[in-house]
Design a protein around this motif. Structure first.
Motif: not given
Length: 352
Positions: A101-102, A119-122, A131-132, A140-141
């Motif tokens: 999330s950040h 392995r990411l899930h944004l 969150n998020g 930017a993220l």
């Protein structure tokens, strides 16, 4: 004497019904909170046997434990609840996908000492504020995640969010915000392979909320959303039945009461007196009080004996109320009741 019986056949049927309902989206079976008190490993094994290839584990401990207990890397796991000082290396090494999330989480992931990329899930916040990234910080993220991907530290695999399921209008706004976030990420160069927004209720009700994955928890366990909607209305079955036995019968003037093993230490809501019923020999009896270790009910003039089986809640086959009826009477949700049943209460797993 108190025991929770978990009907794995009912769980299997619920999985099949959910899969049919949400298709062509895939099912992520959520096993957080020890599979809502049903037992994470037996539930995960049952789901995998049904062809489910995604498990939502919520936290690091659950994911790592399931890997250690034999859930193979062919099954993808997704964790999204982390402490500010989370050590991500063990999760990455265990091939567990991370919900990020950040920016500070990204930087900690990037510095983890591992031999493979994470392995990411944004996560984008679409209005629930659980969150998020905010829409303002989202570019930017994504940009930083893509920089880390180019450096070989991470793989930007998915985009996800939580939806409030508060109203059709609010959910429509959340879906639109999610679509916008995906377009922004793709415009920045992200190759998004999986998108997921919906949990049980939204995934069941709205095709436009399903995207690629639906994270389903409560419905797999036969836990309905409430507000006059029970499991039968959506075609699912209660999976857990909570039982005990009468330990003694007391008299209070003309009234007889049965004392049952199991109280609020065993997960029976302390405020259940006068609100819910239990079933003994096919008849419902009103709960009058709950102590730490015992529950008392009014026998209502019916013959009750020491040793009789008592069903607190279940599928209704013994005349008992279901979990949704308990939740409605107690002013709560079904999940709240089952997750409070401690692990010290034995679980018995059955199949036909």
């Amino acid at each position: 004497m108190i025991e929770a019986t978990i009907d794995l056949d009912a769980l299997t049927r619920n999985i099949r019904r959910v899969v049919e309902r949400i298709s062509p989206a895939a099912l992520m079976a959520v096993v957080k909170a020890d599979a809502y008190g049903h037992g994470a490993l037996p539930v995960a094994q049952t789901a995998v046997a049904e062809g489910v290839t995604w498990l939502g584990v919520l936290d690091a401990q659950t994911g790592l434990q399931l890997r250690q207990e034999g859930i193979s890397r062919d099954v993808r796991m997704f964790a999204w609840l982390f402490s500010p000082e989370e050590e991500y290396a063990s999760l990455i090494d265990a091939d567990i996908d991370l919900g990020i999330s950040h920016l500070h989480q990204l930087e900690r992931v990037a510095t983890a000492r591992v031999s493979r990329s994470a392995r990411l899930h944004l996560k984008i916040d679409t209005g629930l504020h659980r969150n998020g990234s905010t829409p303002e910080h989202w570019p930017a993220l994504v940009t930083r995640a893509l920089e880390l991907q180019a450096a070989g530290h991470v793989e930007v695999y998915g985009v996800w969010t939580h939806i409030g399921e508060a109203s059709e209008t609010e959910d429509s706004l959340a879906i639109a915000r999610f679509d916008t976030a995906i377009r922004v990420a793709e415009a920045l160069g992200a190759d998004i392979r999986v998108r997921h927004l919906a949990a049980s209720a939204a995934g069941y009700a709205r095709a436009d909320a399903r995207f690629d994955l639906v994270r389903t928890g409560a419905f797999l366990y036969g836990i309905a959303p409430g507000d006059a909607v029970g499991p039968a209305e959506i075609g699912i079955e209660p999976v857990m039945t909570l039982t005990s036995r009468v330990t003694r019968v007391t008299t209070d003037g003309p009234r007889m009461r049965a004392v049952i093993a199991g109280g609020w230490l065993d997960g029976i809501p302390a405020n259940a007196g006068g609100l819910v019923n239990v079933a003994i020999a096919g008849r419902r009896h009103s709960v009058t009080s709950v102590t730490a270790t015992e529950t008392e009910c009014d026998t209502q003039g019916n013959p009750v004996q020491v040793g009789d089986v008592v069903t607190f809640f279940g599928s209704g086959v013994s005349g008992e109320e279901d979990l949704q009826q308990w939740a409605d009477a107690l002013g709560t949700i079904g999940e709240e009741i089952v997750v409070r049943i401690p692990r010290l209460v034995p679980r018995r797993y059955t199949r036909s």
